[in-house]
Design a protein around this motif. Structure first.
Motif, PDB file in Angstrom:
ATOM      1  N   GLY A 113       0.814  -1.218   0.000  1.00 46.13           N
ATOM      2  CA  GLY A 113       0.000   0.000   0.000  1.00 46.13           C
ATOM      3  C   GLY A 113       0.843   1.261   0.000  1.00 46.13           C
ATOM      4  O   GLY A 113       0.466   2.279  -0.586  1.00 46.13           O
ATOM      5  N   GLN A 114       2.008   1.209   0.660  1.00 46.20           N
ATOM      6  CA  GLN A 114       2.893   2.376   0.710  1.00 46.20           C
ATOM      7  C   GLN A 114       3.389   2.720  -0.687  1.00 46.20           C
ATOM      8  O   GLN A 114       3.433   3.880  -1.076  1.00 46.20           O
ATOM      9  N   GLU A 171       1.891   1.873  -3.504  1.00 47.13           N
ATOM     10  CA  GLU A 171       0.742   2.337  -4.291  1.00 47.13           C
ATOM     11  C   GLU A 171       0.423   3.801  -3.985  1.00 47.13           C
ATOM     12  O   GLU A 171       0.150   4.585  -4.890  1.00 47.13           O
ATOM     13  N   ALA A 172       0.481   4.144  -2.682  1.00 45.77           N
ATOM     14  CA  ALA A 172       0.181   5.527  -2.307  1.00 45.77           C
ATOM     15  C   ALA A 172       1.191   6.476  -2.938  1.00 45.77           C
ATOM     16  O   ALA A 172       0.832   7.541  -3.433  1.00 45.77           O
ATOM     17  N   GLY A 173       2.472   6.066  -2.927  1.00 45.31           N
ATOM     18  CA  GLY A 173       3.514   6.895  -3.519  1.00 45.31           C
ATOM     19  C   GLY A 173       3.306   7.087  -5.007  1.00 45.31           C
ATOM     20  O   GLY A 173       3.385   8.205  -5.528  1.00 45.31           O
ATOM     21  N   LEU A 174       3.004   5.983  -5.699  1.00 50.27           N
ATOM     22  CA  LEU A 174       2.789   6.059  -7.139  1.00 50.27           C
ATOM     23  C   LEU A 174       1.547   6.893  -7.448  1.00 50.27           C
ATOM     24  O   LEU A 174       1.552   7.731  -8.346  1.00 50.27           O
ATOM     25  N   ALA A 175       0.484   6.673  -6.658  1.00 54.30           N
ATOM     26  CA  ALA A 175      -0.790   7.328  -6.954  1.00 54.30           C
ATOM     27  C   ALA A 175      -0.703   8.837  -6.775  1.00 54.30           C
ATOM     28  O   ALA A 175      -1.423   9.591  -7.419  1.00 54.30           O
ATOM     29  N   ILE A 176       0.205   9.276  -5.896  1.00 52.84           N
ATOM     30  CA  ILE A 176       0.288  10.720  -5.668  1.00 52.84           C
ATOM     31  C   ILE A 176       1.157  11.389  -6.735  1.00 52.84           C
ATOM     32  O   ILE A 176       1.207  12.612  -6.839  1.00 52.84           O
ATOM     33  N   GLY A 177       1.855  10.576  -7.535  1.00 54.22           N
ATOM     34  CA  GLY A 177       2.577  11.135  -8.667  1.00 54.22           C
ATOM     35  C   GLY A 177       4.088  10.988  -8.621  1.00 54.22           C
ATOM     36  O   GLY A 177       4.795  11.580  -9.426  1.00 54.22           O
ATOM     37  N   PHE A 178       4.595  10.175  -7.668  1.00 52.14           N
ATOM     38  CA  PHE A 178       6.037   9.924  -7.664  1.00 52.14           C
ATOM     39  C   PHE A 178       6.361   8.871  -8.714  1.00 52.14           C
ATOM     40  O   PHE A 178       5.531   8.012  -9.023  1.00 52.14           O
ATOM     41  N   THR A 179       7.598   8.927  -9.243  1.00 50.06           N
ATOM     42  CA  THR A 179       8.031   7.863 -10.142  1.00 50.06           C
ATOM     43  C   THR A 179       8.365   6.645  -9.290  1.00 50.06           C
ATOM     44  O   THR A 179       8.405   6.730  -8.065  1.00 50.06           O
ATOM     45  N   GLN A 220      11.439   7.392  -7.197  1.00 46.57           N
ATOM     46  CA  GLN A 220      11.146   8.319  -6.093  1.00 46.57           C
ATOM     47  C   GLN A 220      10.361   7.614  -4.991  1.00 46.57           C
ATOM     48  O   GLN A 220      10.619   7.830  -3.809  1.00 46.57           O
ATOM     49  N   ILE A 240       9.758   6.715   0.089  1.00 50.28           N
ATOM     50  CA  ILE A 240       8.702   6.071   0.884  1.00 50.28           C
ATOM     51  C   ILE A 240       9.144   4.707   1.412  1.00 50.28           C
ATOM     52  O   ILE A 240       9.087   4.446   2.616  1.00 50.28           O
TER      53      ILE A 240
END
Lengths: 493, 361
Positions: A395-396, A398-406, A409, A414
């Motif tokens: 989930g961590q 997914e949250a990072g990707l969903a907020i727009g990090f590559t 990143q 994260i």
């Protein structure tokens, strides 16, 4: 709080006990009276494993045999009363050391063991030259003069090399000394002294090439000779038929006799408990600036440990990446690497790297040790990294990707910080255990902290004091490393 | 704003069989719309939502955002996701950061705000969701509802054009659902474009501008809340929105185990808390089978309960006839009176394949 205090008290108690132990042997003022070699029948006899004395004594059934790994242990056994007599070369404990230890050379044996300098098997120009040179020295009586200078004196450790003129320049002849023992060969600070160094220094001027000495423990001296790390191996090595089958000897340069040593309290200077500690401190650290072995060894140990941890962690991260890759061949390669590295004993791996894999590369022993330890460390930490990364919930990511990090990143900001936190306790343990494991680098002739204590022990025959010193230093080192790693994490977090 | 054409997604199981979650999804999402996606479990609602921002990349079709197909190779996904927020069922706050850092982190790294700007904005967002006083707390110290509100603030701090909500209240205790829904209500009233996968029917009905009813991997029915909830076109939609539960028996002859029918109806009534209807259902069943239906085997007996409207109905259906059994000779007025007295209403209606008598209990 209470735990801390209890721990401290326990630690102090253990240290005190260690100090007291050597004084606890049963005291009998004089060793037993030894007049002839047959007098040892029915007594406890200590000797060195792997020496000719083991070959001499082990078939006998009329004595109680005590076989030790080092002569220091044999001497301790005689002093402590576990053994009645110790048999070793007649030159192994010089008179001044005998008085200090309370051990007396009671009898010289009949036997005669010619010693020679060792070369790789096969035709060798250098060996022929050395043989010719020794022959000429014997003929002129100069060999006897050298022998007398070192062997027929009270304190060989204070004898200086005579002036032999300037050392020639050019490609050095690499000499390995398997012992550190007056009067045969012993280093004082940077200079090697004793019968063999003098002979070889003279030989250097004879052939017009400089000589370079290095200490090689017995176990790794022969492989080092075979691998070409050294040209000549010295160290009062007896010429036996068995050895002649695998190596070649130059003409014998001196002979040793069996020496029977017994305990003799009457010759020992009485010092008392504090006096004893003071003397041990003086003998092991101050005389001949022996503390330099410790500082030099410490530097080697720190260098190898720190570089291995850094390099190994980087490499481990790479292996971890491969192991977690979706590409099957990368994953499989990493898996095999980890399994293989974990399956090989570190000492064996270190020797293989030094004597086989990297033998021809011209890499220094320290560099080889760093590479070997880093490769080993990488295998262990890569699995730690992997489990730590996998323990961070998906989930961590997914949250990072969903907020727009590559992807990178997301990992960097994260997943990595969270994985770092969970990997730290085990990583710290592994790093500390690496520091301790570096104590085996002595096998490839690196003078690390452990080897430093061996060097001092070989000279002072003090089984205990140098070990205690390095124990404390290792402990402090491990503790400091743990603190440093904690600090790193705190800064990151 | 977002146009989705023929979107499909299938997995290949380890044993080689293909498992299709999304068959063919088509829709258009316009700015300011609040769309609730409802439907039975396992029909691809979450998969659809996660396909839109490519967290679960679809296997076929097109997603066109502002005129560009985001499934095209080399499309800057991370830029897209910065404009398309997502709120997860399991919150997924960054566990190693304080609440404030959770909200400021992405704007500082991705929108290149200074710490001060980011913190000012973050505090405004946290105030909006009522979490400002917890700014310096770690996520592990919050309740589920609080975490979800912070997750929404974190999402808002990126100034998204649309937010995808993946069952935002499903992991919450019933007592905490309200606080999260009221934040969603507020966002909807401010005109935020939202797609919400939810099981909260009342919320979907009250807040949405549009409902997607998903079933069998497609958008089965698409309409305003009134259309979907009050006048659903498809029976599957109706069954779902009215939460209709059924118990069906195919009675094929006089030897049918009527005792079992009674026992199952008893269990059904207990399960849905309609025990008061049990007696009427039992007596109507017995009476019908003894009298009017005794010459009309085989027929279908069905007990239904709608949770939405809290209504219970007992149906007798006979295929291949357009005549009500109650009108035929053999149904004496006395029996009919008794039946009438046992229920609220009797509806006699022809169906596609036959005739149905419905007793509203």
């Amino acid at each position: 709080m209470l735990m801390k205090r209890t721990k401290r008290i326990l630690f102090l108690a253990c240290t005190a006990l260690l100090f007291l132990l050597p004084g606890c042997g049963k005291e009998s003022q004089q060793g037993f009276d030894l007049q002839k070699e047959s007098d040892i029948i029915g007594h406890k006899v200590a000797y060195n494993a792997g020496s000719v004395y083991e070959i001499m004594m082990s078939p006998r059934t009329d004595i109680t045999k005590l076989c030790f790994n080092t002569q220091t242990d044999c001497i301790e056994a005689v002093i402590g009363g576990q053994a009645d007599v110790m048999v070793n070369d007649d030159c192994i404990i010089p008179p001044d050391e005998q008085r200090r230890l309370g051990v007396r050379l009671a009898l010289r044996g009949e036997k005669n063991f010619p010693c020679g300098l060792v070369f790789r098997k096969g035709p060798n120009e250098l060996r022929e030259k050395l043989s010719k040179f020794i022959d000429s020295l014997i003929a002129t009586g100069e060999m006897q003069a050298i022998y007398d200078r070192w062997f027929l004196c009270d304190t060989p450790s204070s004898v200086q090399l005579p002036d032999m003129g300037p050392e020639p320049s050019g490609e050095p002849i690499k000499i390995g000394e398997a012992i550190n023992l007056p009067p045969v060969a012993f280093p004082v600070e940077q200079e090697w002294r004793g019968l063999e160094p003098e002979l070889l220094q003279r030989f250097a001027r004879y052939v017009g090439r400089p000589v370079e000495f290095q200490f090689y423990p017995t176990s790794s001296a022969v492989p080092a000779l075979q691998a070409g790390n050294i040209d000549i191996l010295g160290g009062a090595i007896f010429i036996t038929e068995e050895r002649q089958a695998t190596m070649d000897f130059a003409t014998s340069h001196f002979s040793a006799h069996p020496g029977y040593y017994v305990k003799d309290e009457t010759i020992k200077e009485r010092l008392g408990f504090w006096g004893g500690i003071k003397q041990a401190f003086h003998n092991n650290l101050i005389v001949e600036n022996r503390w330099r072995y410790i500082t030099g060894g410490l530097w080697e140990t720190v260098k190898i440990a720190v570089l291995s941890i850094l390099l190994g962690s980087l490499f481990g991260a790479g292996i971890c990446w491969m192991r977690m890759s979706r590409r099957k061949w990368l994953k499989q390669t990493a898996k095999i690497y980890i399994d293989v590295m974990r399956g090989i004993p570190m000492l064996v791996f270190l020797m293989i790297m030094f004597y086989v894999v990297l033998a021809g590369t011209g890499m220094g022993a320290t560099a080889v040790a760093v590479v070997a330890f880093a490769l080993n460390f990488a295998a262990y930490v890569s699995e730690m990294f992997r489990t730590a990364i996998q323990s961070v919930s998906h989930g961590q990511t997914e949250a990072g990707l969903a907020i727009g990090f590559t992807r990178w990143q997301t990992f960097r900001y994260i997943v990595f910080p969270q994985a770092l936190k969970s990997v730290m306790p085990v990583y710290k343990g592994e790093a500390i255990s690496l520091v301790k494991n570096t104590s085996i680098v002595g096998y490839i002739a690196i003078q690390d902290l452990t080897r430093a204590s061996d060097m001092i022990r070989n000279r002072t025959f003090d089984a205990f004091f140098p070990l205690l010193i390095v124990t404390i230093i290792y402990f402090i080192l491990a503790w400091l490393l743990g603190k440093a790693l904690d600090l790193c994490v705190k800064k990151k977090g | 704003m977002i146009t989705i054409k023929h979107l499909s997604k299938s997995y290949i199981d380890p044993d080689g069989s293909v498992f299709t979650v999304l068959k063919d999804v088509n829709c258009e999402i316009n700015p300011g719309e609040v769309i609730s996606i409802i439907g039975p479990s396992g029909t691809g609602k979450s998969t659809f939502l996660r396909a839109i921002n490519l967290l679960d990349p679809p296997t076929g079709g097109e997603i066109i955002v502002d005129g560009e197909n985001i499934l095209a190779k080399g499309y800057p996904l991370n830029k897209l996701r910065q404009k398309m927020g997502m709120v997860f069922q399991s919150f997924n706050l960054f566990e190693h950061m304080s609440i404030l850092d959770n909200v400021t982190f992405a704007p500082m790294k991705l929108r290149h705000l200074t710490r001060q700007q980011a913190e000012e904005e973050a505090m405004a967002m946290l105030r909006k969701v009522g979490m400002a006083e917890k700014a310096n707390v770690m996520p592990s110290d919050l309740s589920g509802g609080q975490k979800q509100r912070v997750a929404i603030a974190r999402c808002l701090a990126m100034h998204p054009e649309v937010i995808l909500f993946d069952e935002p209240t499903s992991a919450l205790d019933p007592t905490m659902v309200g606080e999260v829904l009221s934040v969603l209500r507020q966002l909807a009233s401010e005109g935020m474009t939202m797609l919400i996968v939810t099981h909260e029917m009342k919320f979907a009905h009250d807040v949405s501008t549009r409902i997607f009813f998903m079933n069998e991997g497609i958008i089965y029915e698409d309409g305003t809340p009134e259309q979907i909830f009050d006048h659903p076109v498809h029976s599957a939609t109706k069954a779902f929105v009215q939460r209709i539960h059924k118990l069906v028996f195919e009675v094929d002859g006089p030897d049918y185990d009527i005792l079992d029918v009674h026992s199952q109806m008893g269990g059904f009534c207990n399960k849905y808390n309609i025990a008061a209807k049990r007696d009427a259902a039992d007596r109507i069943t017995d009476l019908m089978i003894q009298s009017v239906m005794s010459t009309r085997y085989p027929f279908t007996l069905r007990l239904t309960y709608s949770e939405q409207y809290d209504t219970t109905a007992l149906d007798f259906m006979k295929e291949g006839t357009d005549q009500s059994p109650l009108q035929q000779p053999g149904c004496d007025p006395q029996t009919l009176d008794t039946l009438r007295s046992l229920c609220k209403e009797i509806i006699e209606e022809p169906t596609k394949r036959g005739f149905r008598v419905k007793f509203i209990l």
